[in-house]
Design a protein around this motif. Structure first.
Motif, PDB file in Angstrom:
ATOM      1  N   ILE A 149       1.007  -1.151  -0.097  1.00  0.00           N
ATOM      2  CA  ILE A 149       0.132  -0.119  -0.016  1.00  0.00           C
ATOM      3  C   ILE A 149       0.974   1.377  -0.058  1.00  0.00           C
ATOM      4  CG2 ILE A 149      -1.719   1.247   1.308  1.00  0.00           C
ATOM      5  CD1 ILE A 149      -3.050  -1.100   0.113  1.00  0.00           C
ATOM      6  N   GLU A 172       3.738   1.483  -1.132  1.00  0.00           N
ATOM      7  CA  GLU A 172       4.552   1.888  -2.584  1.00  0.00           C
ATOM      8  C   GLU A 172       3.439   2.419  -3.352  1.00  0.00           C
ATOM      9  OE1 GLU A 172       6.440  -1.992  -3.572  1.00  0.00           O
ATOM     10  OE2 GLU A 172       8.161  -1.392  -2.274  1.00  0.00           O
ATOM     11  N   VAL A 173       2.229   1.971  -3.517  1.00  0.00           N
ATOM     12  CA  VAL A 173       1.318   2.450  -4.449  1.00  0.00           C
ATOM     13  C   VAL A 173       0.977   3.609  -4.244  1.00  0.00           C
ATOM     14  CG1 VAL A 173      -1.142   1.973  -5.011  1.00  0.00           C
ATOM     15  CG2 VAL A 173       0.147  -0.031  -4.831  1.00  0.00           C
ATOM     16  N   ARG A 174       1.074   4.218  -2.842  1.00  0.00           N
ATOM     17  CA  ARG A 174       0.750   5.587  -2.514  1.00  0.00           C
ATOM     18  C   ARG A 174       2.191   6.384  -2.878  1.00  0.00           C
ATOM     19  NH1 ARG A 174      -4.212   6.588  -1.249  1.00  0.00           N
ATOM     20  NH2 ARG A 174      -5.340   5.251  -0.223  1.00  0.00           N
TER      21      ARG A 174
END
Lengths: 320, 244
Positions: free
Chosen positions: A98, A100-102
């Motif tokens: 999460i 990294e996605v953010r």
């Protein structure tokens, strides 16, 4: 920070949400209430960009959810209903994903995960796969995921569902501590939760808002608002009832008997009137053996039921 | 790229977090071996090349690739993680591409693990390793094509079994569209350009031409654009489901 205008969602011919408008500002914790199927989750799914509205528009921190979806989603922390997560990952892997996605990598990702883990007290299960976690921990993983990027807008669909009383308490404390800096929407079935954490309560029924106010404003709508409950031994009840009925501010009296020859009288005030002092004075004057006496702030569940069922009845009447 | 990478990484490690990867690789290698040696009579042919081995690839992919692709989206929908994925601040295309690349890389690993057969054939004779390399590239491209079709179909349902069955059928049609069995059906009534178009969609035709040893740009373009087309459709399907 959240602006919803004329929001409508139709699934086929069924309108799950119709013409809903709402504004939530910084520092507000909005409790989103309503019977099952009222459109709470659907509204949240549209605000977070998971569902596209049939009509209406939503702006989150200035981003139109439909045209600037990514911008809006970056500003939102979202805990979907049931706190879905990838079961085959460990809590740590999942939160790192999460992060990294953010857009957080390396040391920053680690720091973000650590902070979220600390706030949600996840440390003991960090290296277990999510599918092996208990419901309470799963929910907290979902919560950690939602607050990881310290979002200005937080949307949580039943955040304390399935938690034990201690966990509920810590989640509520967490929400209260974040409240000043954020705009928060919390859907819930637990009315005590509204009183505990919300600065504002919105009740929706069949896709439209039927009540909107602070919890105390909603409580003031209750029949029990400022009602006084008085427990007396049964031989004093008849006289007491007679005396109380004579008071100008009394609208009605209900009797509930309990064990030990004690009878509870609930005395309802005429609208706006304060009763407790008058009742107290009378009790002293008449020298009643008072076992209990208290004024009620109102009962939210009763307001909830009155609002949402009255509405159903209205529809039934309209159909007939 | 910054959007695709986390998705790719998550998906790729997910294969190895469950027995799926190991089961798949073992079955893949076992089936490749069994077909090549027993059905294809690799030794009896007495020729030092891998044409028999590669000849079975389209038919094995037909069943094994949908087994990988069926979960790509159907599982997310079934588990509710779709809601999580689509509310994270990443574009849908990045999820689609990341998932596809991860699945593709995984099949690439399975394909690379067939290297003992390459060692065997080099031990037994002097094969044309250029042709073998070209065939590997072709096989990999073809796997990407099947995966794109399967991923697209997986996005339409929350049922993995349905995704698998429909993908097998769709992949079968793409495999055999150049075969006489299919073309004969059209010969009677369809105009020639249409028949040519149908036959040009055949994976078999393009793959066979690559395994002949020439990586023709047209064949590469075919597979790449087919992958792009199906992934674009995949994005559209995911988007459409949001407004359903």
């Amino acid at each position: 920070m959240i602006e919803i205008e004329g929001l409508t969602k139709r699934f086929g011919t069924v309108a799950a949400v119709s013409g809903l408008s709402l504004k939530v500002g910084k520092g507000e914790v909005l409790g989103f209430l309503g019977p099952n199927g009222a459109g709470k989750s659907t509204t949240m799914k549209m605000v977070t960009g998971y569902l596209t509205p049939t009509e209406g528009r939503i702006r989150v921190c200035g981003h139109d959810v439909e045209t600037s979806t990514i911008g809006a989603q970056a500003a939102i922390g979202y805990l979907p209903e049931g706190a879905p997560a990838y079961g085959d990952m460990t809590a740590r892997q999942f939160l790192t994903f999460i992060a990294e996605v953010r857009g957080f990598f390396g040391a920053e990702a680690k720091a973000r995960v650590a902070t979220a883990v600390e706030k949600t007290e996840l440390a003991p299960v960090l290296d277990q796969t999510i599918e092996t976690l208990s419901k309470g921990f799963k929910r907290r993983v979902g919560l950690a995921q939602a607050i990881l990027h310290d979002p200005p807008v937080l949307i949580m669909d039943e955040p304390t569902d399935g938690l034990d009383p201690n966990q509920k308490h810590s989640v509520r404390t967490l929400i209260r501590n974040m409240a000043a800096q954020k705009a928060i929407i919390v859907s819930t079935h637990l009315l005590e939760e509204v009183e505990a954490i919300c600065t504002r309560a919105v009740i929706i029924d069949r896709g439209t808002i039927v009540a909107d106010g602070t919890p105390s404003q909603l409580l003031a709508r209750s029949r029990y608002h400022n009602a006084v409950t008085l427990a007396l031994p049964d031989h004093e009840v008849a006289a007491a009832e007679k005396g109380l009925k004579a008071l100008a501010a009394v609208a009605g009296i209900e009797k509930n008997s309990s064990d030990d020859n004690i009878i509870r009288l609930t005395i309802f005030p005429k609208s706006g009137a304060l009763l407790i002092e008058a009742v107290g004075a009378m009790a002293i004057k008449e020298n009643w053996t008072v076992k209990e006496m208290y004024a009620e702030p109102g009962r939210l569940d009763e307001v909830f039921r009155a609002i949402t069922t009255r509405d159903t009845d209205r529809v039934k009447a309209a159909r007939a | 790229m910054k959007y695709v990478w986390p998705i790719f990484k998550r998906e790729f490690t997910a294969y190895f977090a469950t027995p799926l990867a190991y089961v798949f690789i073992v079955i893949f290698l076992f089936a490749m071996g069994a077909f090549t040696f027993y059905v294809g009579h690799f030794y009896d042919n007495g020729i030092a090349d891998l044409s028999v081995f590669f000849g079975f690839h389209p038919w094995l992919y037909l069943f094994l690739v949908p087994a990988i692709s069926m979960r790509l989206w159907a599982e997310e929908r079934r588990n509710g993680t779709m809601e999580l994925l689509l509310t994270l601040p990443i574009p849908v295309w990045a999820s689609v591409v990341g998932k596809h690349l991860a699945a593709w890389a995984f099949t690439g690993i399975a394909l690379l693990l067939t290297f003992p057969i390459w060692l065997t054939v080099n031990f037994l004779g002097q094969p044309d390793n250029g042709v073998i390399l070209a065939s590997y590239v072709g096989s990999f491209l073809m796997a990407g094509g099947y995966l794109a079709i399967g991923s697209c179909i997986s996005a339409t349902t929350n049922n993995q079994v349905i995704a698998f069955v429909v993908s097998v059928v769709a992949c079968f049609l793409f495999t055999v569209s150049g075969a006489p069995m299919v073309l004969d059906f059209f010969h009677a009534w369809a105009p020639l350009p249409l028949i040519d178009a149908i036959s040009s969609f055949s994976f078999l035709t393009h793959f066979t031409s690559i395994t002949a040893g020439v990586i023709d740009l047209r064949d590469v373009v075919f597979f790449v654009s087919l992958i792009a087309l199906f992934l674009a459709t995949n994005v559209v399907i995911v988007d459409l489901k949001k407004s359903a």
